[in-house]
Design an enzyme around this catalytic site. Structure first.
Site, mmCIF file in Angstrom:
data_model
loop_
_atom_site.group_PDB
_atom_site.id
_atom_site.type_symbol
_atom_site.label_atom_id
_atom_site.label_comp_id
_atom_site.label_asym_id
_atom_site.label_seq_id
_atom_site.Cartn_x
_atom_site.Cartn_y
_atom_site.Cartn_z
ATOM 1 N N GLU A 146 -11.618 -4.022 -2.790
ATOM 2 C CA GLU A 146 -10.785 -2.940 -3.309
ATOM 3 C C GLU A 146 -10.653 -3.050 -4.831
ATOM 4 O OE1 GLU A 146 -7.086 -3.075 -0.798
ATOM 5 O OE2 GLU A 146 -8.309 -4.635 0.154
ATOM 6 N N HIS A 206 0.806 -1.227 0.000
ATOM 7 C CA HIS A 206 0.000 0.000 0.000
ATOM 8 C C HIS A 206 0.840 1.279 0.000
ATOM 9 C CE1 HIS A 206 -3.410 -2.491 0.187
ATOM 10 N NE2 HIS A 206 -3.529 -2.625 1.483
ATOM 11 N N HIS A 216 -9.668 1.671 0.836
ATOM 12 C CA HIS A 216 -9.550 0.503 1.718
ATOM 13 C C HIS A 216 -10.624 0.523 2.815
ATOM 14 C CE1 HIS A 216 -7.577 -2.832 3.730
ATOM 15 N NE2 HIS A 216 -6.582 -2.814 2.838
#
Length: 382
Positions: A348, A136, A210
């Site tokens: 996602e 991420h 997220h």
């Protein structure tokens, strides 16, 4: 009979209950101008603000820190509201221990193996924050920065423009990336996310959101009885570090087959090798539609208890379904209840994990003169 949420809203207003159940029929129809309030202060003195939006019966609260969706309130089949996303009550918890609750993710959503990739003959080493891999965007990804927020009203829509500039070399990524993410609540109560980014040097980009969903209500317990559909015939298996092997495996005959609605928990403990590695579901589904010019419906989540539904449309080629495997009871949410394994899930929209290291995966390269654009639409019902 399952009612459309817009029918529920209209019926409640007609019954004269809008003021209590919906916060006022006029406001539900036309939307409220976004309202800002101080949420907290970071250690360096930076103020973090919370923006409240309401439109079409949906109530949304967003933080300037990480573009975080702190709460998202929806009515059930009887018009009763609940917050359906996991989050915290104070900024300190988001800074110290959040597992990306509700955050904007960048520069690269999901994992890049060993935090390394090569672009135009040059190798790059990224911030490594997930074992040997980069997750991420690295240790200080987009979720850990304060964004500039510009509220707007446009016709019957209300929303926020969020801006962040990531400088050349941040977390190891090349190029200065200028990013704008727009959150829009429509008059129907749909939540749309539009991402845009430009760069001054060739780089890789994969932005996503997220949010952790529990349509029965945040902190209400397991999501294993939620019914999920994903329009994907294949997924990307991973190694022990949850990095794609490069294979596009068929879902038929496996626990990864969500082409027809089934409870999340039905095959969660089937013992498939991939589930053992991930402690559940934490994989990218290869959407049958591929990359499209505009968002197309790819997934539906439904909670039988409340009747709430979430439909997701995207132009992206992948969808990461994460079943909340690493929630362990140590985090306390906005409702004062702890989150345990499987108490929320993520869906996602994205390009594939580790795409920069797989030539056969859809490219995530962005070059000067190009504009990265992608959109995801969340439609709610009850």
């Amino acid at each position: 009979m399952e009612l459309n949420r817009r029918t529920v809203i209209a019926g409640t207003a007609a019954a004269g209950l809008a003021a209590t159940a919906l916060g006022g029929a006029a406001e539900a129809a036309s939307g409220r101008k976004p309202v800002r309030e101080l949420f907290g202060t970071l250690a360096d003195g930076t103020k973090v603000y919370r923006w409240s939006l309401e439109n079409g019966g949906t109530r949304l609260k967003v933080l300037s820190y990480g573009g975080i969706v702190q709460t998202l309130e929806l009515p059930d089949r009887h018009g009763r509201y609940a917050n359906v996303v996991a989050g915290f009550d104070d900024i300190a918890d988001y800074v110290a221990k959040s597992p990306y609750f509700g955050a904007l993710i960048g520069r690269y959503g999901n994992r890049i193996g060993k935090g390394q990739f090569t672009l135009d003959g040059k190798s790059y080493q990224l911030s490594v924050n997930d074992g040997a891999n980069s997750l991420h965007g690295g240790a200080q990804g987009f979720d850990k920065h304060v964004w500039d927020v510009e509220p707007f009203t446009k016709g019957s829509d209300v929303g926020l423009h969020l801006h962040y500039t990531s400088v050349d070399g941040e977390m190891g990524y090349p190029g200065t990336l200028r990013t704008t993410v727009t959150y829009t609540l429509t008059r129907h109560g749909d939540w749309r996310i539009d991402y845009a980014a430009t760069t001054d040097k060739a780089t890789v980009v994969n932005l996503t959101s997220h949010v952790y969903w529990n349509l029965a209500g945040e902190g209400s317990g397991t999501i294993e009885d939620h019914e999920l559909t994903i329009a994907a015939s294949r997924y990307t298996p991973t190694d022990s570090g949850l990095i794609p092997t490069g294979e596009l495996a068929g879902v038929a005959g496996t626990p990864f087959d969500f082409r027809h609605a089934k409870p999340v928990g039905r095959d969660l403990r089937a013992g498939h090798e991939q589930q053992v590695l991930a402690k559940g579901y934490d994989h990218n589904w290869v959407l049958d539609k591929g990359i499209t010019a505009r968002p197309e419906h790819v997934a539906t989540l439904r909670d039988p208890r409340s009747g709430r539904t979430l439909k997701i449309a995207t132009d992206q080629p992948g969808l990461q379904f994460y079943s909340g495997n690493f929630l362990d009871g140590t985090l306390t949410g906005t409702g004062g209840r702890t989150y345990r394994q499987g108490d929320a899930l993520c869906l996602e929209t994205q390009h594939f994990p580790d795409s920069p290291n797989h030539a056969d995966f859809p490219s995530t390269v962005l070059r000067p003169g190009q504009t990265y654009r992608t959109s995801t639409l969340h439609t709610f019902g009850a």
